[in-house]
Every structure is written in C-alpha cells, then in structure tokens.
Design a protein around this motif. Structure first.
Motif, PDB file in Angstrom:
ATOM      1  N   ILE A 249       0.836  -1.201   0.000  1.00  0.00           N
ATOM      2  CA  ILE A 249       0.000   0.000   0.000  1.00  0.00           C
ATOM      3  C   ILE A 249       0.871   1.252   0.000  1.00  0.00           C
ATOM      4  N   LYS A 250       1.959   1.228   0.758  1.00  0.00           N
ATOM      5  CA  LYS A 250       2.876   2.366   0.761  1.00  0.00           C
ATOM      6  C   LYS A 250       3.508   2.561  -0.617  1.00  0.00           C
ATOM      7  N   ALA A 251       3.936   1.468  -1.242  1.00  0.00           N
ATOM      8  CA  ALA A 251       4.514   1.567  -2.582  1.00  0.00           C
ATOM      9  C   ALA A 251       3.479   2.037  -3.590  1.00  0.00           C
ATOM     10  N   LEU A 252       2.231   1.608  -3.419  1.00  0.00           N
ATOM     11  CA  LEU A 252       1.156   2.030  -4.316  1.00  0.00           C
ATOM     12  C   LEU A 252       0.887   3.526  -4.172  1.00  0.00           C
ATOM     13  N   SER A 253       0.898   4.013  -2.932  1.00  0.00           N
ATOM     14  CA  SER A 253       0.682   5.447  -2.708  1.00  0.00           C
ATOM     15  C   SER A 253       1.763   6.278  -3.393  1.00  0.00           C
ATOM     16  N   ARG A 254       2.979   5.791  -3.336  1.00  0.00           N
ATOM     17  CA  ARG A 254       4.074   6.514  -3.983  1.00  0.00           C
ATOM     18  C   ARG A 254       3.997   6.416  -5.495  1.00  0.00           C
ATOM     19  N   ALA A 255       3.628   5.236  -6.006  1.00  0.00           N
ATOM     20  CA  ALA A 255       3.566   5.051  -7.461  1.00  0.00           C
ATOM     21  C   ALA A 255       2.478   5.909  -8.098  1.00  0.00           C
ATOM     22  N   LEU A 256       1.404   6.159  -7.361  1.00  0.00           N
ATOM     23  CA  LEU A 256       0.291   6.928  -7.922  1.00  0.00           C
ATOM     24  C   LEU A 256       0.624   8.406  -8.109  1.00  0.00           C
ATOM     25  N   VAL A 257       1.638   8.898  -7.406  1.00  0.00           N
ATOM     26  CA  VAL A 257       1.985  10.322  -7.508  1.00  0.00           C
ATOM     27  C   VAL A 257       3.355  10.537  -8.112  1.00  0.00           C
ATOM     28  N   THR A 258       4.008   9.463  -8.571  1.00  0.00           N
ATOM     29  CA  THR A 258       5.328   9.570  -9.194  1.00  0.00           C
ATOM     30  C   THR A 258       5.174   9.739 -10.687  1.00  0.00           C
ATOM     31  N   PRO A 259       5.759  10.800 -11.273  1.00  0.00           N
ATOM     32  CA  PRO A 259       5.621  10.989 -12.727  1.00  0.00           C
ATOM     33  C   PRO A 259       6.332   9.904 -13.503  1.00  0.00           C
ATOM     34  N   ASP A 260       5.832   9.630 -14.699  1.00  0.00           N
ATOM     35  CA  ASP A 260       6.412   8.616 -15.582  1.00  0.00           C
ATOM     36  C   ASP A 260       7.646   9.193 -16.254  1.00  0.00           C
ATOM     37  N   SER A 261       8.827   8.742 -15.798  1.00  0.00           N
ATOM     38  CA  SER A 261      10.072   9.282 -16.344  1.00  0.00           C
ATOM     39  C   SER A 261      10.342   8.810 -17.759  1.00  0.00           C
ATOM     40  N   SER A 262       9.608   7.784 -18.225  1.00  0.00           N
ATOM     41  CA  SER A 262       9.867   7.271 -19.569  1.00  0.00           C
ATOM     42  C   SER A 262       9.346   8.188 -20.655  1.00  0.00           C
ATOM     43  N   THR A 263       8.508   9.184 -20.264  1.00  0.00           N
ATOM     44  CA  THR A 263       7.963  10.098 -21.269  1.00  0.00           C
ATOM     45  C   THR A 263       8.820  11.338 -21.460  1.00  0.00           C
ATOM     46  N   ARG A 264       9.913  11.434 -20.722  1.00  0.00           N
ATOM     47  CA  ARG A 264      10.781  12.590 -20.885  1.00  0.00           C
ATOM     48  C   ARG A 264      11.526  12.518 -22.205  1.00  0.00           C
ATOM     49  N   ALA A 265      11.730  13.662 -22.779  1.00  0.00           N
ATOM     50  CA  ALA A 265      12.384  13.712 -24.089  1.00  0.00           C
ATOM     51  C   ALA A 265      13.854  13.331 -23.958  1.00  0.00           C
ATOM     52  N   ALA A 266      14.351  12.688 -24.985  1.00  0.00           N
ATOM     53  CA  ALA A 266      15.755  12.278 -25.019  1.00  0.00           C
ATOM     54  C   ALA A 266      16.467  13.002 -26.142  1.00  0.00           C
ATOM     55  N   SER A 267      17.767  13.146 -25.993  1.00  0.00           N
ATOM     56  CA  SER A 267      18.541  13.817 -27.023  1.00  0.00           C
ATOM     57  C   SER A 267      18.706  12.906 -28.223  1.00  0.00           C
ATOM     58  N   VAL A 268      18.821  13.475 -29.389  1.00  0.00           N
ATOM     59  CA  VAL A 268      18.956  12.735 -30.628  1.00  0.00           C
ATOM     60  C   VAL A 268      20.262  13.121 -31.289  1.00  0.00           C
ATOM     61  N   ARG A 269      21.040  12.107 -31.659  1.00  0.00           N
ATOM     62  CA  ARG A 269      22.308  12.351 -32.329  1.00  0.00           C
ATOM     63  C   ARG A 269      22.214  11.834 -33.750  1.00  0.00           C
ATOM     64  N   ARG A 270      22.755  12.578 -34.638  1.00  0.00           N
ATOM     65  CA  ARG A 270      22.745  12.183 -36.034  1.00  0.00           C
ATOM     66  C   ARG A 270      24.175  12.094 -36.543  1.00  0.00           C
ATOM     67  N   GLY A 271      24.394  11.136 -37.403  1.00  0.00           N
ATOM     68  CA  GLY A 271      25.742  10.991 -37.939  1.00  0.00           C
ATOM     69  C   GLY A 271      25.781   9.882 -38.954  1.00  0.00           C
TER      70      GLY A 271
END
Length: 519
Positions: A249-271
């Motif tokens: 329940i404690k882990a669930l309470s934390r998971a419900l208010v933790t933002p999804d870090s997988s949606t953060r933008a990543a840098s793109v390299r071209r070469g």
C-alpha cells in the motif's frame, strides 16, 4: 457496488473481451485456458499423490514447492509473456478512489483469473497429500489461504515498487541482466544432477531445512504439523502477509503520484555510420540502420540475444559435465544458438508497434515488403555472425574437438538463415503486439500470450524440421555437408521472405492492426 465486486467484474469483463476479438486472440485465450486447466489438474494430482510418500519426504517436497511458487509469483510477472498489464498502478492513478480501496480492488483483480485459480488448486492439492488428522486439515486450509494471499501481495509489491523503473530503458536493462541469472538458476538442478553431486534425497532434505523458516516453508510445515507449533507458524505467516500488504500500500501510494520518467524527451544524435558507408542509400539501408539501433538500445532485443548465447552456454556446460561431449557437440550447440537467435524474427513487426505505419505507407508492392524483411534479416546477420563464430570456437575448444569449429560455424549460419525464412512467414501469419514500455519481458499484449506462444512454437518446429537436411548428415560424420549449409540457409531465407511478402502485402492493414493493440 463494493470495490471488490467492481474490480472482480472489471477483470472478468476484460477476460471475456478476449472472446470478442479476432480469431487469433480467441485461439490465444483458449490455449491459455487449456494450459491453466492442464497445470491445475496435473499439479493437484501430483501433490495429492504425496500421501503415498513418507511423511517427512512429502513435507520436504511441499516446503520446496511452496517456496518456488512464491518466488515464481514474484519473478514471473516481470519476466514472462502474457502479463496482466491492466494492473499497472499508473493506469488507475486517475480513479477517484483512496489508496486503501484501490489496493483492495487490485488485490481482488489479482485473485481473479485462470492462473490464480490454478495456483489455488495446486496449493489445495498439498492439503490432500500432506495434512493428517483434524488439526492438520484445519490448519492446512488456513495455510493454503495464507500461502495464496502471500503470493498475491508479494507479487503486487514487486510489480508496484518496480513499475516506475520498468518504464525506463535503464530499468529494463537491469531486468535483462536479471533474466539471465533467473534462467541460470532454473538450470541449476539439471546441472547438479548431471554432475552427480550428492544424493538427491539428501539434497532435498537440506534445501527443505533451509526453506523451512521462510514464510512459505512455515505454511507448509504447519500443514504437516497440525499442532500448536503449526498454529504458531501460521500466526507468523499471517503477520508477514499483513506487513507485505502494508508495504504494498505504501509503494502504491508513492507510485500513484510519481511521474512517468519514460515520457521525458531524449537527445537525438545524427551521424554517418558503418551501414551508411557499406549499404547504398535507400529503403534497405534505412531498415538496416533502424534495426541495428533497436538491437543496441531496445532491452527486448537484448534479452533475446543474451538468452540465445545463454542457451548455448548452459547446454555446453551440461553436456561436457555429463561426459557426453563428442565431435558433434560444437555443431549442435552452435546450431541451437543460431536457431534461438533466428526465433527473434518470428514476430519481426511486433516490436515496431504503432510506428509500423511509417513503414507501411512506403511499401507499395510485395517487393517493398520483401526489402523491409531483408533489411531486418541483414541487421540480425551482422550481429549474429560474430556471435555464432565465437560460440563455435568456444564450444569446439571446450569440448576438446577443434576440428568441429568450422562445420559448427557453417551449420550455425545455415540454421540462422533457415530461421529468418520461417520467421518471415510467421511474422505475417501470426503477428501480435509487444508492449512498448511496461516490461522488456512482456511477450504480448493482454490476451495475446497464447498467440505469442503458438507463434514461437510454430517457428521453432519449422526451423527444426527445415534444418534436418544438413544437421542429420553431420551426426553421421558427413562433415562436408556443412559447406552447403550457408547456401541452404540463404535459399530458405530468400524463399521464406518472398512467401512472407506475398502473404503479408495484401494483409498490411490487418498486420498493422495486430501489432498496434493497446497495452
């Protein structure tokens, strides 16, 4: 309507929704249902037959089985295909429910389904096979329920605590490494038996004595004891269930208010890379470049590559330790590795998911689809060829038959090409969705686990049968046949790719829909 009834009905509706999908989804659900019934019946019978064994041996077996069952409930949801992705806490974060009611609902949903029922039936079989007297039966009923509850809350605690990490590439990379150790541990009993280390009965007693003090071991021992000691052990197990539930329940309470870090933008390299300099610019080079990036960055790909090498390592160690190593050992090991690597192509388009539409709009003919498949196979071959060479050399030297290195390498390439040809067909005939972020080890979208299994099994059988023409002669010492294996594999790849393109091009809309299911 109570939370329990609401979530139970929701889970049942989701399960019933599998019967309203297309024929492939229905077949996958029916296969999963048949497998669960098979496991339930066989497991219950085997556990019930423990009554025929000496009481101490039966108690030791139940202690080990209960402990393995708990570990399985904690590990399998992270590693196996056909996961219940609907229980991700992030999907329920917007529900207007307090955390404790949401936990009750998720626990109910976890207990609803064919596999939880199968677990409960197998656990109840231990009650039939182990409990003696009225006290043993009464305590056994409580022990079965506590073991079942412990499996559920421990499983939910692990998946909830790791839910945020599972959406990141780094977290999935860690799981990829963990999967290798899980597979190694699963092979440990086989390796020990082949090595003739110790007495199996003595090893069982030692392992049971160690696991006896775990919560699952206490539940099993309480069932066998049936007295005051067993009652005290069940009290301890109940307290463990309460503590694990509180942590969940404690882990669930934390998971419900933790933002999804997988949606953060990543840098793109071209070469400009090696493929740009070796392959002429065009659709083929684009697909090869994309696939190589997937192989380097996508954890789901890495798991397949690691597993392929791991199978060869475990088989080689087992064969050489058992004293059965011969001149054909390097050939069989390298062929097995090539087959395992090629199995990744059994669902070539599944890892693209919804982004497959960008490929689909550029494919205007069967030749275009064939080129797309050729790019995927070429990228796989660029990585697989050095790996197969390394496995052939290591297997030949380790088995003491260096003369088998070259034939083994050639056979591995033949098996790889044959697998690519078979995978071209299965990819368009039995496509399925692979979850994008939830888990690197989710083999299919909810309801498609059986479909994924059928696809993999069909590809494995097809590769095995088509590889017999050049594998069987080698077992009889005709090593010159290995020279023809790469050409045979190339022919199988070309014919399979053309057949897959012929079947798949008219089905592109259905193919895109099949790999774009919501997860």
């Amino acid at each position: 309507m109570s939370t329990v009834a609401l979530f139970a009905q929701l889970k049942l509706r989701l399960l019933a929704g599998n019967l309203r999908g297309d024929i492939q989804r229905k077949l996958g659900f029916i296969f999963t249902l048949i497998m669960s019934v098979f496991v339930s019946v066989i497991g219950f019978l085997l556990m019930s037959l423990l009554r025929l064994a000496p009481h101490d041996v039966a108690a030791s077996i139940v202690v080990v089985v209960f402990s393995v069952m708990l570990i399985g409930w904690m590990v399998v949801p992270l590693l196996a295909f056909g996961l219940d992705d609907t229980l991700d806490p992030a999907r329920l974060s917007l529900f207007p429910l307090p955390t404790h009611r949401l936990a009750v609902g998720m626990f109910t949903a976890s207990a609803t389904g064919v596999w939880p029922l199968a677990t409960l039936i197998v656990t109840a079989g231990a009650l039939v096979g182990l409990a003696t007297g009225v006290g043993g039966v009464l305590l056994g009923i409580v022990a079965v329920l506590l073991q079942f509850a412990l499996c559920l809350v421990a499983s939910r605690l692990v998946t909830t605590a790791l839910s945020s990490a599972l959406r990141t590439r780094r977290g999935r990379d860690v799981l990829a490494v963990a999967a290798i150790f899980v597979v190694l541990l699963a092979q440990l009993p086989n390796l020990l038996l082949n090595s003739n280390i110790g007495d199996p009965a003595g090893m069982l007693r030692q392992v049971a004595a160690l696991l006896r003090w775990t919560p699952s071991g206490m539940a099993a021992h309480a069932m066998a004891d049936g007295g005051l000691t067993g009652l005290a052990e069940l009290v301890v197990v109940a307290l463990v269930v309460v503590v694990v539930g509180w942590l969940w329940i404690k882990a669930l309470s934390r998971a419900l208010v933790t933002p999804d870090s997988s949606t953060r933008a990543a840098s793109v390299r071209r070469g400009s890379g090696l493929v740009d300099r070796l392959v002429p610019s065009g659709p083929l080079a684009a697909v090869v470049t994309k696939e190589l990036k997937y192989i380097m960055r996508e954890p789901r790909y890495r798991v397949g590559w690691f597993s392929s090498v791991l199978v060869a390592v475990v088989l080689g160690f087992s064969v050489t330790r058992s004293g059965d190593a011969g001149a054909s050992t390097p050939i069989l090991l390298t062929a097995s590795a090539g087959m395992m690597i090629a199995l990744q192509s059994a669902n070539s388009f599944g890892i693209d998911g919804r982004s497959l539409w960008m490929n689909a709009v550029t494919i205007g003919s069967e030749r275009g689809l064939s080129t797309d498949l050729a790019g995927r196979h070429l990228a796989g071959a660029l990585v697989a060829t050095p790996l197969l060479t390394l496995i052939a050399v290591a297997a030949g030297l380790f088995a003491g038959h260096p003369e088998g290195i070259v034939p083994a390498m050639l056979i591995g390439l033949g098996a790889l090409g044959t697998g690519f040809g078979v995978g071209s067909v299965t990819s368009v005939v039995i496509p399925y969705t692979m979850p994008e972020r939830m888990n690197a080890f989710s083999g299919a979208a909810p309801g498609q686990g059986g479909q994924a299994f059928v696809s993999g099994l069909g590809a494995l059988l097809g590769i095995s049968l088509l590889s017999l023409p050049f594998v069987v002669p080698l077992l009889f010492g005709l090593l010159w046949v290995s020279v023809l294996a790469p050409f045979y594999g190339l022919l199988a790849e070309v014919l399979g790719r053309r057949l897959g393109a012929k079947i798949g091009f008219p089905r592109l809309p259905e193919l895109l829909a099949a790999v774009s299911r919501p997860t």
